[in-house]
Motif scaffolding. Structure first.
Motif, PDB file in Angstrom:
ATOM      1  N   ILE A 141       0.840  -1.207   0.000  1.00 31.44           N
ATOM      2  CA  ILE A 141       0.000   0.000   0.000  1.00 31.44           C
ATOM      3  C   ILE A 141       0.867   1.246   0.000  1.00 31.44           C
ATOM      4  N   ILE A 142       1.961   1.229   0.759  1.00 35.26           N
ATOM      5  CA  ILE A 142       2.859   2.387   0.771  1.00 35.26           C
ATOM      6  C   ILE A 142       3.471   2.599  -0.610  1.00 35.26           C
ATOM      7  N   MET A 143       3.893   1.517  -1.251  1.00 35.17           N
ATOM      8  CA  MET A 143       4.486   1.629  -2.580  1.00 35.17           C
ATOM      9  C   MET A 143       3.477   2.119  -3.609  1.00 35.17           C
ATOM     10  N   ALA A 144       2.210   1.785  -3.416  1.00 25.69           N
ATOM     11  CA  ALA A 144       1.181   2.309  -4.326  1.00 25.69           C
ATOM     12  C   ALA A 144       1.118   3.826  -4.226  1.00 25.69           C
ATOM     13  N   ALA A 195       7.027   8.595 -17.393  1.00 19.74           N
ATOM     14  CA  ALA A 195       6.080   8.256 -16.327  1.00 19.74           C
ATOM     15  C   ALA A 195       5.716   6.775 -16.374  1.00 19.74           C
ATOM     16  N   ILE A 196       5.492   6.245 -17.578  1.00 18.25           N
ATOM     17  CA  ILE A 196       5.156   4.819 -17.721  1.00 18.25           C
ATOM     18  C   ILE A 196       6.312   3.945 -17.272  1.00 18.25           C
ATOM     19  N   LEU A 197       7.530   4.302 -17.691  1.00 20.51           N
ATOM     20  CA  LEU A 197       8.711   3.523 -17.315  1.00 20.51           C
ATOM     21  C   LEU A 197       8.920   3.545 -15.803  1.00 20.51           C
ATOM     22  N   ALA A 198       8.778   4.735 -15.194  1.00 18.68           N
ATOM     23  CA  ALA A 198       8.947   4.850 -13.747  1.00 18.68           C
ATOM     24  C   ALA A 198       7.931   3.999 -13.006  1.00 18.68           C
ATOM     25  N   ASP A 199       6.688   3.994 -13.485  1.00 17.39           N
ATOM     26  CA  ASP A 199       5.653   3.191 -12.837  1.00 17.39           C
ATOM     27  C   ASP A 199       5.974   1.701 -12.950  1.00 17.39           C
ATOM     28  N   MET A 200       6.489   1.264 -14.098  1.00  9.76           N
ATOM     29  CA  MET A 200       6.835  -0.147 -14.278  1.00  9.76           C
ATOM     30  C   MET A 200       7.988  -0.549 -13.359  1.00  9.76           C
ATOM     31  N   VAL A 201       8.995   0.318 -13.245  1.00 10.04           N
ATOM     32  CA  VAL A 201      10.135   0.017 -12.377  1.00 10.04           C
ATOM     33  C   VAL A 201       9.688  -0.059 -10.920  1.00 10.04           C
ATOM     34  N   LEU A 202       8.849   0.880 -10.501  1.00 10.78           N
ATOM     35  CA  LEU A 202       8.371   0.878  -9.120  1.00 10.78           C
ATOM     36  C   LEU A 202       7.441  -0.300  -8.851  1.00 10.78           C
ATOM     37  N   ALA A 203       6.687  -0.720  -9.865  1.00 13.39           N
ATOM     38  CA  ALA A 203       5.830  -1.899  -9.702  1.00 13.39           C
ATOM     39  C   ALA A 203       6.686  -3.142  -9.466  1.00 13.39           C
ATOM     40  N   ALA A 204       7.793  -3.257 -10.199  1.00 13.89           N
ATOM     41  CA  ALA A 204       8.707  -4.384  -9.985  1.00 13.89           C
ATOM     42  C   ALA A 204       9.338  -4.321  -8.597  1.00 13.89           C
ATOM     43  N   LEU A 205       9.706  -3.103  -8.169  1.00 16.11           N
ATOM     44  CA  LEU A 205      10.279  -2.943  -6.829  1.00 16.11           C
ATOM     45  C   LEU A 205       9.244  -3.285  -5.760  1.00 16.11           C
ATOM     46  N   GLN A 206       7.999  -2.873  -5.985  1.00 20.34           N
ATOM     47  CA  GLN A 206       6.920  -3.192  -5.053  1.00 20.34           C
ATOM     48  C   GLN A 206       6.762  -4.703  -4.911  1.00 20.34           C
ATOM     49  N   TRP A 207       6.824  -5.410  -6.025  1.00 23.96           N
ATOM     50  CA  TRP A 207       6.711  -6.863  -5.999  1.00 23.96           C
ATOM     51  C   TRP A 207       7.850  -7.494  -5.218  1.00 23.96           C
ATOM     52  N   ARG A 208       9.071  -6.969  -5.396  1.00 25.66           N
ATOM     53  CA  ARG A 208      10.227  -7.513  -4.698  1.00 25.66           C
ATOM     54  C   ARG A 208      10.141  -7.271  -3.195  1.00 25.66           C
ATOM     55  N   LEU A 209       9.613  -6.118  -2.792  1.00 24.45           N
ATOM     56  CA  LEU A 209       9.549  -5.764  -1.374  1.00 24.45           C
ATOM     57  C   LEU A 209       8.373  -6.408  -0.654  1.00 24.45           C
ATOM     58  N   THR A 210       7.401  -6.889  -1.413  1.00 25.77           N
ATOM     59  CA  THR A 210       6.235  -7.516  -0.806  1.00 25.77           C
ATOM     60  C   THR A 210       6.595  -8.904  -0.294  1.00 25.77           C
ATOM     61  N   PRO A 211       6.216  -9.250   0.935  1.00 29.69           N
ATOM     62  CA  PRO A 211       6.470 -10.610   1.434  1.00 29.69           C
ATOM     63  C   PRO A 211       5.944 -11.655   0.465  1.00 29.69           C
ATOM     64  N   GLU A 212       6.658 -12.751   0.324  1.00 29.72           N
ATOM     65  CA  GLU A 212       6.335 -13.744  -0.708  1.00 29.72           C
ATOM     66  C   GLU A 212       4.910 -14.266  -0.589  1.00 29.72           C
ATOM     67  N   MET A 214       2.336 -12.726   0.251  1.00 29.92           N
ATOM     68  CA  MET A 214       1.350 -11.714  -0.128  1.00 29.92           C
ATOM     69  C   MET A 214       1.431 -11.336  -1.594  1.00 29.92           C
ATOM     70  N   ARG A 215       2.392 -11.908  -2.330  1.00 30.46           N
ATOM     71  CA  ARG A 215       2.543 -11.547  -3.730  1.00 30.46           C
ATOM     72  C   ARG A 215       1.399 -12.103  -4.554  1.00 30.46           C
ATOM     73  N   PRO A 216       0.991 -11.417  -5.621  1.00 33.35           N
ATOM     74  CA  PRO A 216      -0.084 -11.911  -6.478  1.00 33.35           C
ATOM     75  C   PRO A 216       0.251 -13.283  -7.045  1.00 33.35           C
ATOM     76  N   ARG A 217      -0.772 -14.110  -7.253  1.00 26.54           N
ATOM     77  CA  ARG A 217      -0.565 -15.469  -7.742  1.00 26.54           C
ATOM     78  C   ARG A 217       0.125 -15.467  -9.090  1.00 26.54           C
ATOM     79  N   ARG A 218      -0.239 -14.515  -9.945  1.00 24.12           N
ATOM     80  CA  ARG A 218       0.378 -14.468 -11.275  1.00 24.12           C
ATOM     81  C   ARG A 218       1.868 -14.208 -11.175  1.00 24.12           C
ATOM     82  N   ALA A 219       2.262 -13.331 -10.233  1.00 24.27           N
ATOM     83  CA  ALA A 219       3.682 -13.040 -10.062  1.00 24.27           C
ATOM     84  C   ALA A 219       4.431 -14.286  -9.599  1.00 24.27           C
ATOM     85  N   ARG A 220       3.849 -15.076  -8.678  1.00 27.36           N
ATOM     86  CA  ARG A 220       4.485 -16.289  -8.209  1.00 27.36           C
ATOM     87  C   ARG A 220       4.586 -17.319  -9.349  1.00 27.36           C
TER      88      ARG A 220
END
Length: 236
Positions: A141-144, A195-212, A214-220
């Motif tokens: 939520i913070i990363m969002a 802006a699109i590139l920054a959002d994609m990079v931060l989305a990847a960082l958000q996924w990495r920082l999220t506990p495993e 809690m990660r979305p099923r598709r990402a796993r």
């Protein structure tokens, strides 16, 4: 094609503008992350303080960017920094506060009370509970909020060219003043792509920082690879 030729012929100068633009956003939003997350945690302890802080942050968001730049000029002129990088970074810092503050406050405040009780039962101190339990769960939520602040301020930073801060806004302002649609389109498209590139990079960082867990099923799925047909029943 004319716009692409313009970008190719002026790649070096556009590159410098891009770096200036990124530095302004990084400085403003980076400082806002430090203060916004810390303040967002503090205001969870006092509901009245939370309402006051969030109200002030919301009020700052209603100020038009040009007006805010104008208000900062006479104040910062007292230290010889009325125009340029500093007022632009401060404006972006102020605009970033609301999404980061609000998301941090909501993430910590709405945490399941059972998790806090479990942490207390394990003998954790308040700091240990915050760092080991509350913050890892609150990260998505913070990363969002951070993503929202970055994307929004990449656009706002383009207006900072009118106070001498540089950045990609130069292309847009030149396109307007010289009635040159090539520069106008080039500036707008590059800002949008950034802006699109920054959002994609931060989305990847958000996924990495999220506990495993809690990660979305598709990402796993993509991380572990597809499940074989022989193991379908086991996977279910």
């Amino acid at each position: 094609m004319d716009t692409l030729v313009l970008v190719w012929n002026n790649a070096a100068s556009i590159g410098r503008m891009l770096v200036e633009h990124v530095l302004i956003v990084l400085c403003g939003v980076g400082c806002a992350i430090v203060t916004g997350v810390a303040l967002g945690i503090v205001i969870t302890l006092n509901e009245r303080l939370a309402k006051a802080v969030l109200y002030i942050a919301a009020m700052l968001m209603t100020i038009p960017s040009i007006a805010l730049f104008g208000l900062l000029i006479p104040v910062l002129s007292l230290i010889g920094q009325g125009i340029g990088f500093l007022p632009a970074a401060i404006a972006l810092f102020l605009y970033s506060q609301l999404p980061i503050l609000r998301n941090t406050y909501a993430a910590i405040r709405n945490l399941d009370p059972a998790l806090r009780e479990a942490a207390l039962g394990m003998g954790m101190t308040p700091w240990q509970r915050l760092l080991r339990v509350e913050m890892p769960i609150a990260v998505p939520i913070i990363m969002a909020g951070v993503r929202m602040a970055v994307v929004m301020n990449i656009g706002i930073a383009a207006i900072a060219t009118y106070i001498g801060a540089g950045g990609l806004g130069r292309l847009i302002s030149r396109g307007i003043s010289q009635s040159d649609p090539r520069q106008l389109v080039a500036g707008a498209v590059i800002v949008a792509l950034l802006a699109i590139l920054a959002d994609m990079v931060l989305a990847a960082l958000q996924w990495r920082l999220t506990p495993e867990g809690m990660r979305p099923r598709r990402a796993r799925f993509w991380r572990r690879g597809p499940v074989s047909y022989n193991n379908t029943a086991e996977a279910r």
